[in-house]
Design a protein around this motif. Sequence first.
Motif, PDB file in Angstrom:
ATOM      1  N   GLY A  10       0.811  -1.210   0.000  1.00 22.48           N
ATOM      2  CA  GLY A  10       0.000   0.000   0.000  1.00 22.48           C
ATOM      3  C   GLY A  10       0.841   1.255   0.000  1.00 22.48           C
ATOM      4  O   GLY A  10       0.322   2.346   0.095  1.00 22.48           O
ATOM      5  N   SER A  85      -9.485  -3.106  -4.420  1.00 19.90           N
ATOM      6  CA  SER A  85      -8.630  -1.992  -4.836  1.00 19.90           C
ATOM      7  C   SER A  85      -7.197  -2.186  -4.337  1.00 19.90           C
ATOM      8  O   SER A  85      -6.226  -1.965  -5.079  1.00 19.90           O
ATOM      9  N   ILE A  86      -7.046  -2.638  -3.099  1.00 17.61           N
ATOM     10  CA  ILE A  86      -5.712  -2.904  -2.536  1.00 17.61           C
ATOM     11  C   ILE A  86      -5.028  -4.028  -3.310  1.00 17.61           C
ATOM     12  O   ILE A  86      -3.829  -3.952  -3.619  1.00 17.61           O
ATOM     13  N   ARG A  89      -3.704  -2.722  -6.571  1.00 19.89           N
ATOM     14  CA  ARG A  89      -2.472  -1.943  -6.366  1.00 19.89           C
ATOM     15  C   ARG A  89      -1.285  -2.887  -6.121  1.00 19.89           C
ATOM     16  O   ARG A  89      -0.196  -2.671  -6.643  1.00 19.89           O
ATOM     17  N   LYS A  90      -1.510  -3.944  -5.340  1.00 19.96           N
ATOM     18  CA  LYS A  90      -0.461  -4.935  -5.077  1.00 19.96           C
ATOM     19  C   LYS A  90      -0.041  -5.603  -6.380  1.00 19.96           C
ATOM     20  O   LYS A  90       1.159  -5.774  -6.647  1.00 19.96           O
ATOM     21  N   ARG A  92      -0.248  -4.350  -9.359  1.00 15.63           N
ATOM     22  CA  ARG A  92       0.502  -3.367 -10.155  1.00 15.63           C
ATOM     23  C   ARG A  92       1.946  -3.277  -9.666  1.00 15.63           C
ATOM     24  O   ARG A  92       2.872  -3.219 -10.471  1.00 15.63           O
TER      25      ARG A  92
END
Length: 179
Positions: A10, A85-86, A89-90, A92
């Motif tokens: 994060g 969403s988290i 992001r992880k 990505r």
Amino acid sequence: MSTPPLAGAGMPPGAFSGTQAQAAREVNTASLCRIGQETVQDIVFRTMEIFQLLRNMQLPNGVTYHTATYQDRLAKLQEHLRQLSILFRKLRLVYDKCNENCAGLDPVPIEQLIPYVEEDGSKHDDRGAANQLRFASEERREIMEVNKKLKQKNQQLKQIMDQLRNLIWDINAMLAMRN
């Protein structure tokens, strides 16, 4: 299907502490790919849960419903969306790290990754196949000749047996006439 959190999932990449940065540098590309695969599996699982929640949710179409139940389901849905969403992001971060690790590698053409027999070997195989075909056709021809000879011999034996039968018949007829 929980995955071990990637260091800095994060956080931006520069926010690692000393030991975490050392551990993150030691992670190889294969383990990153495994983490990415597990993350994708978690994303799919969370998405399925979201659709399950949405299917069970009633639309507010003027029908009286329990506000507490609606609020609880809405909170669960929002939590799943936040976790989704988290996870994206992880994913990505893992993708960027894999691209960074593989940036120095020369790209290998896909054709070289597919195992196949090279042209020289295929010519050799063609010759071998041609030899096998020739051998099989010769063997078939020999078998056909042997079958032809067997049929001829069988016909000769049949003729001989017919002649013997006629001869025995004639002898028996002569013996019967004598008595």
